[in-house]
Design a protein around this motif. Structure first.
Motif, mmCIF file in Angstrom:
data_model
loop_
_atom_site.group_PDB
_atom_site.id
_atom_site.type_symbol
_atom_site.label_atom_id
_atom_site.label_comp_id
_atom_site.label_asym_id
_atom_site.label_seq_id
_atom_site.Cartn_x
_atom_site.Cartn_y
_atom_site.Cartn_z
ATOM 1 N N SER A 1 0.815 -1.218 0.000
ATOM 2 C CA SER A 1 0.000 0.000 0.000
ATOM 3 C C SER A 1 0.849 1.268 0.000
ATOM 4 C CB SER A 1 -0.932 -0.008 1.223
ATOM 5 O OG SER A 1 -0.171 -0.049 2.410
ATOM 6 N N VAL A 2 2.136 1.137 -0.263
ATOM 7 C CA VAL A 2 3.019 2.312 -0.233
ATOM 8 C C VAL A 2 2.933 3.042 -1.576
ATOM 9 C CG1 VAL A 2 5.358 3.125 0.175
ATOM 10 C CG2 VAL A 2 4.529 1.107 1.375
ATOM 11 N N HIS B 1 7.522 1.516 -7.571
ATOM 12 C CA HIS B 1 7.175 0.156 -7.990
ATOM 13 C C HIS B 1 5.724 -0.188 -7.665
ATOM 14 C CE1 HIS B 1 11.360 -0.338 -8.823
ATOM 15 N NE2 HIS B 1 11.696 -0.136 -7.575
ATOM 16 N N ASN B 2 4.972 0.778 -7.153
ATOM 17 C CA ASN B 2 3.574 0.552 -6.761
ATOM 18 C C ASN B 2 2.663 1.406 -7.641
ATOM 19 O OD1 ASN B 2 1.074 0.359 -5.506
ATOM 20 N ND2 ASN B 2 1.975 0.214 -3.465
ATOM 21 N N GLU B 3 2.270 0.855 -8.763
ATOM 22 C CA GLU B 3 1.385 1.587 -9.680
ATOM 23 C C GLU B 3 0.147 0.788 -10.027
ATOM 24 O OE1 GLU B 3 3.819 2.465 -13.016
ATOM 25 O OE2 GLU B 3 5.044 3.912 -11.932
ATOM 26 N N TYR C 1 -0.558 -3.401 -5.531
ATOM 27 C CA TYR C 1 0.382 -4.510 -5.700
ATOM 28 C C TYR C 1 1.736 -3.977 -6.151
ATOM 29 C CZ TYR C 1 -3.434 -7.840 -5.316
ATOM 30 O OH TYR C 1 -4.498 -8.580 -4.853
ATOM 31 N N CYS C 2 2.789 -4.717 -5.819
ATOM 32 C CA CYS C 2 4.135 -4.366 -6.239
ATOM 33 C C CYS C 2 4.372 -4.832 -7.675
ATOM 34 C CB CYS C 2 5.130 -5.029 -5.297
ATOM 35 S SG CYS C 2 6.840 -4.620 -5.658
ATOM 36 N N CYS D 1 10.844 -2.573 3.564
ATOM 37 C CA CYS D 1 11.072 -3.003 2.194
ATOM 38 C C CYS D 1 12.290 -2.239 1.678
ATOM 39 C CB CYS D 1 9.873 -2.717 1.302
ATOM 40 S SG CYS D 1 10.212 -3.199 -0.409
ATOM 41 N N GLN D 2 13.358 -2.957 1.414
ATOM 42 C CA GLN D 2 14.593 -2.310 0.976
ATOM 43 C C GLN D 2 14.653 -2.158 -0.538
ATOM 44 O OE1 GLN D 2 17.438 -4.792 3.082
ATOM 45 N NE2 GLN D 2 17.307 -3.489 4.886
ATOM 46 N N SER D 3 13.563 -2.573 -1.202
ATOM 47 C CA SER D 3 13.445 -2.335 -2.648
ATOM 48 C C SER D 3 12.699 -1.046 -2.945
ATOM 49 C CB SER D 3 12.710 -3.509 -3.312
ATOM 50 O OG SER D 3 13.424 -4.705 -3.109
#
Ligand code: SF4
Length: 51
Positions: free
Chosen positions: A10-11, A16-18, A22-23, A45-47
């Motif tokens: 939900s970030v 990477h969250n579009e 979902y990632c 999350c380190q990505s």
């Protein structure tokens, strides 16, 4: 970009969250900033990359 249905996130500030919470990445790296993590707030999350 294709969403990874196995990784919900939900970030919204992450690039990477579009895709509907979902990632987009195929794999992500999770880590911690604590020496002895005891709760979910201790993990990261380190990505993550800022949009
Ligand atoms: S890289 Fe991490 S923070 Fe970014 S969308 Fe994927 S799971 Fe969420």
């Amino acid at each position: 970009m294709t969403k990874n249905s196995g990784v919900k996130c939900s970030v919204q500030q992450c690039k990477h969250n579009e895709n509907e919470q979902y990632c987009n990445l195929q794999t992500i790296q999770i880590g911690t900033h604590e020496q002895n993590p005891k709760m979910d707030q201790c993990t990261d999350c380190q990505s993550f990359e800022l949009k």
